[in-house]
Design a protein around this motif. Structure first.
Motif, PDB file in Angstrom:
ATOM      1  N   ARG A  72       0.582  -1.194   0.186  1.00  0.00           N
ATOM      2  CA  ARG A  72       0.321  -0.176  -0.002  1.00  0.00           C
ATOM      3  C   ARG A  72       1.143   1.219  -0.045  1.00  0.00           C
ATOM      4  N   ALA A  73       2.439   1.181   0.699  1.00  0.00           N
ATOM      5  CA  ALA A  73       2.943   1.966   0.666  1.00  0.00           C
ATOM      6  C   ALA A  73       3.429   2.670  -0.267  1.00  0.00           C
ATOM      7  N   ALA A  74       4.039   1.518  -1.637  1.00  0.00           N
ATOM      8  CA  ALA A  74       3.844   2.025  -2.517  1.00  0.00           C
ATOM      9  C   ALA A  74       2.961   2.391  -3.579  1.00  0.00           C
ATOM     10  N   GLY A  75       1.907   2.330  -3.021  1.00  0.00           N
ATOM     11  CA  GLY A  75       1.044   3.233  -4.287  1.00  0.00           C
ATOM     12  C   GLY A  75      -0.010   1.396  -4.669  1.00  0.00           C
ATOM     13  N   GLY A  76       0.343   0.330  -4.417  1.00  0.00           N
ATOM     14  CA  GLY A  76      -0.533  -0.841  -5.365  1.00  0.00           C
ATOM     15  C   GLY A  76      -1.603  -0.683  -3.940  1.00  0.00           C
ATOM     16  N   ASN A  77      -2.511  -1.818  -3.901  1.00  0.00           N
ATOM     17  CA  ASN A  77      -3.305  -2.511  -3.103  1.00  0.00           C
ATOM     18  C   ASN A  77      -3.881  -3.954  -3.102  1.00  0.00           C
ATOM     19  N   ALA A  78      -3.433  -4.592  -1.797  1.00  0.00           N
ATOM     20  CA  ALA A  78      -3.659  -5.684  -1.805  1.00  0.00           C
ATOM     21  C   ALA A  78      -4.565  -6.567  -1.386  1.00  0.00           C
ATOM     22  N   TYR A  79      -5.628  -7.456  -1.509  1.00  0.00           N
ATOM     23  CA  TYR A  79      -6.143  -8.346  -1.115  1.00  0.00           C
ATOM     24  C   TYR A  79      -5.769  -9.417  -0.412  1.00  0.00           C
TER      25      TYR A  79
END
Length: 501
Positions: free
Chosen positions: A57-64
């Motif tokens: 998330r800190a790198a600008g991504g989304n994680a599920y």
């Protein structure tokens, strides 16, 4: 945690409309409010998982969190393996981001799957992808990794709707694009979409889920699975055995595996079991029905007994498989007599060979075949109710090896209890008591007389050692001697002169 008594998602969310993002940055915006359900802290995340998710998330991504860990937690089971799907980061960027917080290995270059290790925990992190089948094999796919893929499109490649659920830990929400929550509530395995047909192994996976989770296939999925019956030949034995072994090691109701195979027409690919349907039994001993029905009940009982005895992995699989195969010899050795009696003399011995061949055909390793076959061969030992002796127990342990009397006892118990109204406890307790007293419950007693003893007696090494040592084992099991001195005395009296070499 969301409850499973919510209304099923409207059909339009599963079947209608296109939800393609207009721009890559808007990929997640295609999810509607109806796709998301409040989770109320679905999963207790480990520190390592939190670090990985926060790095993405800190790198600008989304994680599920995706797949089985979400499904199992919704069902109230512990979430074992944690699988993460990362969106919004190019593969190289994702790898660098994760390398800053954990050790990273690429285990699936074609599928961009990374294994991330931190604090003794291993997580799989994958990028969303599109797949297109290019041939009959399970590796014959053109794979396109797209970290900016629409969540709905990416989840459509999963086999069943209950496995297409995603958990968004940042929002503490379940993402349900295909009606998986409703299917989970109803205990239904429904294929997510047409991609199901691209890998026929998914039929066996569905049967395995039915056996472990107590679910049933949706009629439409059953129909699709029937269409895939001719595709069985494209599956490798390694993959087939993977499903069989996992089923046997995890199923709570192995009968659901058999039922699903029968419903879909896939049981025909396993004739040793399919041939048991319609084979009659004497209703005095088997009021439950034909041999197939008895097999269903015995396999379920074996799974229950294995659970009660804390068996897992291969040990559990051997007991379940032996119970499922213990009567396969009845297909060829059952006779209907003029007076109405039904007998199956010799089915135990014949069944051992059939079981070994069956296991070989589905790819089971030799070590599993060598464990199951002797249990099948010896499952009738207690049938006549004769009280066991030390000698009989020793001989049984020898015939069963490398299987153990403990494994054998569980299968015999499953046989006795898997008989409907005639179910009863078996008669293995006395055998186990003697085996434990003798130290033979896990393996036969060690041979006392050795080749070194023969040489010490003045014999010259040669092929004649084999028959003599074999005879000494029989004598030892018959309690004709109990220690090395007795063994040497037996040798001197039985073989006063050395046999010709």
């Amino acid at each position: 945690m969301p409850t499973l008594d919510r209304p099923r998602q409207p059909a339009g969310l599963r079947e209608g409309g296109q939800f393609t993002a207009t721009t890559r940055a808007e990929a997640d915006l295609t999810l509607t409010a109806a796709d998301r359900v409040r989770a109320d802290r679905l999963l207790e995340l480990t520190p390592a998982t939190v670090v990985v998710l926060e790095a993405i998330r800190a790198a600008g991504g989304n994680a599920y969190l995706v797949g089985g860990c979400v499904r199992d937690r919704l069902l109230g089971h512990p979430a074992k393996d944690i699988d993460i799907e990362a969106y919004g980061l190019e593969p190289d960027r994702l790898r660098k981001v994760l390398s800053r917080v954990a050790r990273v290995e690429e285990v699936g270059a074609a599928f961009s799957v990374l294994t991330v290790s931190r604090d003794g925990e291993r997580l799989d992190v994958a990028l969303p992808r599109r797949e297109r089948r290019t041939g009959p094999g399970h590796r014959d796919f053109a794979v396109e990794v797209d970290p900016f893929c629409d969540v709905r499109e990416a989840s459509a490649r999963r086999d069943f709707t209950v496995n297409a659920l995603l958990y968004d830990p940042a929002a503490d929400e379940i993402v349900d694009c295909w009606g998986g929550l409703g299917d989970l509530r109803d205990g239904v395995l429904r294929h997510t979409g047409p991609a199901f047909a691209e890998d026929p192994l998914r039929v066996l996976r569905g049967a395995r889920f039915a056996a472990r989770l107590g679910m049933r296939m949706h009629p439409a999925t059953v129909d699709l699975a029937r269409d895939l019956v001719p595709e069985f030949g494209s599956l490798s034995r390694e993959r087939i055995w993977g499903e069989w072994s996992t089923m046997a090691a995890t199923a709570t109701r192995p009968s659901a595996w058999l039922d699903t195979l029968e419903q879909t027409g896939w049981l025909a690919h396993f004739p040793a079991l399919a041939d048991l349907r319609g084979v009659g039994q004497d209703d005095r001993w088997h009021p439950e029905g034909d041999v197939f029905e008895h097999t269903r009940q015995a396999a379920d009982t074996a799974a229950t007994l294995a659970e009660q005895h804390d068996l897992s992995g291969r040990d559990r699989a051997v007991v379940v498989l032996a119970a499922m195969l213990h009567d396969v010899g009845k297909a060829t050795h059952t006779q209907q007599h003029p007076d109405g009696r039904i007998t199956s003399h010799g089915h135990d011995t014949a069944g051992a060979s059939t079981a070994a061949t069956f296991l070989s055909d589905i790819g089971a390793p030799k070590e599993v075949r060598d464990l199951v076959a002797p249990i099948v061969a010896e499952h009738m030992v207690t049938a006549h109710g004769t009280a066991p002796t030390r000698q009989a127990v020793r001989r049984l342990a020898r015939r069963l090896a490398p299987a153990s009397i403990e494994q054998w006892a569980l299968v015999v118990e499953a046989d006795k209890r898997g008989r409907g109204a005639a179910a009863r406890a078996g008669t293995t307790t006395a055998w186990l008591d003697i085996a434990r007293a003798e130290g033979t419950q896990a393996a036969p007693v060690r041979r006392i007389l050795t080749g070194a003893d023969l040489i010490a007696a003045g014999w010259s090494p040669g092929p004649h050692f084999g028959p003599v040592l074999a005879a000494s084992v029989s004598a030892q099991d018959e309690s004709r001697f109990e220690d090395p001195a007795g063994a040497r005395a037996w040798l001197a009296s039985t073989y006063p002169t050395e046999p010709a070499g």
